[in-house]
Design an enzyme around this catalytic site. Structure first.
Site, PDB file in Angstrom:
ATOM      1  N   ASN A 159     -22.546  -9.808 -29.822  1.00 19.77           N
ATOM      2  CA  ASN A 159     -23.698 -10.435 -29.172  1.00 19.77           C
ATOM      3  C   ASN A 159     -24.444  -9.511 -28.210  1.00 19.77           C
ATOM      4  OD1 ASN A 159     -21.486 -10.558 -27.485  1.00 19.77           O
ATOM      5  ND2 ASN A 159     -21.906 -12.612 -26.730  1.00 19.77           N
ATOM      6  N   ARG A 167     -19.912  -1.560 -20.591  1.00 19.52           N
ATOM      7  CA  ARG A 167     -19.212  -2.225 -19.490  1.00 19.52           C
ATOM      8  C   ARG A 167     -17.738  -1.837 -19.467  1.00 19.52           C
ATOM      9  NH1 ARG A 167     -20.174  -8.609 -18.827  1.00 19.52           N
ATOM     10  NH2 ARG A 167     -18.491  -8.833 -20.327  1.00 19.52           N
ATOM     11  N   LYS A 182     -13.508  -0.081 -30.924  1.00 24.68           N
ATOM     12  CA  LYS A 182     -13.693  -0.754 -32.204  1.00 24.68           C
ATOM     13  C   LYS A 182     -14.811  -1.775 -32.019  1.00 24.68           C
ATOM     14  CE  LYS A 182     -13.071  -3.896 -34.447  1.00 24.68           C
ATOM     15  NZ  LYS A 182     -14.097  -4.763 -35.167  1.00 24.68           N
ATOM     16  N   GLY A 236     -14.461 -11.319 -26.409  1.00 24.08           N
ATOM     17  CA  GLY A 236     -14.615 -12.111 -27.619  1.00 24.08           C
ATOM     18  C   GLY A 236     -14.064 -13.503 -27.419  1.00 24.08           C
ATOM     19  N   CYS A 292     -21.204 -15.774 -24.019  1.00 19.68           N
ATOM     20  CA  CYS A 292     -20.114 -16.537 -23.407  1.00 19.68           C
ATOM     21  C   CYS A 292     -20.560 -17.147 -22.088  1.00 19.68           C
ATOM     22  CB  CYS A 292     -18.899 -15.645 -23.211  1.00 19.68           C
ATOM     23  SG  CYS A 292     -19.258 -14.134 -22.293  1.00 19.68           S
ATOM     24  N   GLU A 389     -17.965 -23.880 -27.785  1.00 22.17           N
ATOM     25  CA  GLU A 389     -19.130 -23.056 -27.500  1.00 22.17           C
ATOM     26  C   GLU A 389     -20.179 -23.283 -28.581  1.00 22.17           C
ATOM     27  OE1 GLU A 389     -18.564 -18.993 -25.362  1.00 22.17           O
ATOM     28  OE2 GLU A 389     -16.991 -19.104 -26.867  1.00 22.17           O
TER      29      GLU A 389
END
Length: 485
Positions: A159, A167, A182, A236, A292, A389
């Site tokens: 996303n 980060r 990855k 994730g 998120c 979500e």
């Protein structure tokens, strides 16, 4: 179309290991799809377990020299990386839009945000401070220092293909750790395009390695069972986070987990409604709601519900949907068919249980994984979208009567990443903030993400923090030396 192809012509598509581009050991590749057109835009090398071990070998070889560099030397490289990313910002933004789908203004914002993690951590690299004290009972000196933890495995989502990686890379490099990244299979191109920039900035070979792979579970699992890996940083879903935590437990690999969210957005009766609408548009619609941190559950006081719902509907209706590269578009497609189908399922479930659609709610015809900006009211408590979500441009609204009710309903989730609230009463704002079980609070703000702040959640939303000073500490080990003189 020519500029579109020219953009992709210079993007590397192989594995970046030890400062070199390599084919996958079995020569396997996978396609990257533009979600706006469903067109295949690139074929990328798919790393195997052997490739992952080769990346760890490269990181191991690079670790001693990188850790031994003076903090200022590491800092200057990170600062240079920030400057070079900003130099290439427009190219990187367009690349994000091509592989992720988000509108170009959103992608430009992500690039600036991503670059800032290098500038911030350039400043943090020189502030790895220890301490000295006298043991009260023995009189010995207590010396405390923080050492680079070792090789870090970084696993990032689709996303925010630039920012979620920088980060992690920024603080790891500031701490003196080499990394193996990855990236998500849906969006590997942005990170591959970043590698020549880091090389130009002066990052030595092997310090950063990037291994896209369609065999994510096997590749990451193999690395977590290699004794040289000392940190795993993952962003994730909570579901995948639990799997990685179990994998990390075998070798006691230090975990940093930024997982799922189910953010409430509280609007009290005394709120500045126009400000709340502006904040809601940011909290809900950043990256088409595929975040998120996205506001998932809108709880609006019954006295202001109708005006809030109408103003939010008007704002959502003003968004132009289309290919994110086109002028004026501010709502692109969702990242893939599975993501769009999930949003469709959640909306249909809510409507079947009595919810009312004020705008949107119907998939447009044609190519691309588009879904319109949608506002739903009268959402029943048993609707799936209140517990999962949404990860799409859908705002679900319920009403509340009292402060205690709003707090209770906001906290009624296994997640605890971020919550938002709007009120003109700062006393109420602080009081409610303290009672909300979330790692981050947006008080009269629709955006909480900041490289200078500790990003992370409570409960099932993760472990550890990214950003701020805490971000670098995730890649450091504390060592205590007892000495008398």
């Amino acid at each position: 179309m020519a500029s579109y192809d020219n953009l992709l012509a210079d993007v590397p598509t192989d594995l970046w290991i030890g400062g070199q581009w390599r084919k996958a050991s079995d020569n396997q590749r996978f396609d990257v799809i533009d979600p706006a057109t469903e067109r295949t835009v690139a074929s990328v090398a798919s790393a195997t377990v052997d490739d992952a071990i080769a990346a760890l070998d490269a990181a191991e070889a690079a670790f001693p020299a990188w850790a031994a560099k003076k903090p200022r030397e590491r800092a200057e490289i990170l600062r240079k990386a920030f400057e070079l990313i900003m130099r290439d910002a427009e190219r990187l933004a367009k690349l994000i839009t091509v592989e992720n789908g988000k509108a170009l203004p959103d992608s430009r914002g992500e690039v600036a945000y991503a670059a800032e993690f290098f500038r911030w951590n350039a400043e943090e690299a020189v502030r790895n401070l220890g301490q000295m004290s006298v043991a009260p009972s023995s009189g010995a000196r207590i010396l405390v220092q923080h050492k680079p933890a070792g090789i870090a495995v970084l696993v990032t989502p689709w996303n925010f293909p630039a920012a979620m990686a920088t980060r992690k890379i920024g603080p790891a490099l500031a701490a003196g750790c080499p990394v193996v990244l990855k990236p998500a299979s849906d969006t590997p191109l942005t990170m591959l395009a970043l590698m020549p920039i880091l090389e130009e900035a002066g990052v030595p070979a092997g310090v950063v390695n990037v291994i896209p792979s369609r065999s994510s579970g096997k590749v990451v699992g193999a690395m977590l069972h290699d004794p040289r890996v000392r940190v795993v940083s993952f962003t994730g879903s909570t579901e995948v986070g639990r799997v990685l935590l179990r994998e990390a437990a075998d070798n006691i690999v230090k975990p940093a987990m930024e997982l799922g969210g189910n953010a409430p957005f509280l609007v009290f009766e005394d709120a500045d409604i126009d400000a709340a609408i502006d904040g809601a548009m940011i909290a809900k619609m950043r990256n088409m709601g595929e975040a998120c941190t996205a506001a998932n559950r809108f709880y609006v006081h019954e006295k202001v519900h109708d005006v809030f719902a109408q103003k939010l509907t008007d704002k959502m209706n003003s968004l132009k949907i289309g290919n994110g590269l086109d002028d004026g578009v501010n709502l692109g497609p969702l990242v893939n068919k599975e993501g769009r189908d999930k949003v469709i399922e959640l909306v249909e479930d809510a409507v079947s249980k009595g919810a009312k659609v004020l705008t949107g709610g119907k998939t447009p015809d044609g190519a691309g994984f588009f879904y319109p900006a949608t506002v739903i009211t009268n959402v029943p408590d048993n609707a799936k979208m209140l517990n999962e979500e949404i990860f799409g441009p859908v705002a679900s609204i319920q009403t509340f009567k009292s402060e205690d009710e709003a707090i209770k309903r906001a906290n009624d989730t296994e997640y605890g990443l971020v919550a938002y609230l709007y009120t003109k009463d700062i006393g109420r704002g602080m009081r409610v903030s303290e009672k909300l079980d979330f790692g981050m609070i947006g008080l009269n703000r629709g955006l909480v993400s900041d490289p200078a702040a500790p990003f992370g959640g409570m409960k099932q939303s993760g472990l550890g923090r990214e950003g701020g000073h805490e971000g670098m500490m995730e890649f450091l080990e504390t060592q205590y030396v007892s000495v008398s003189w």
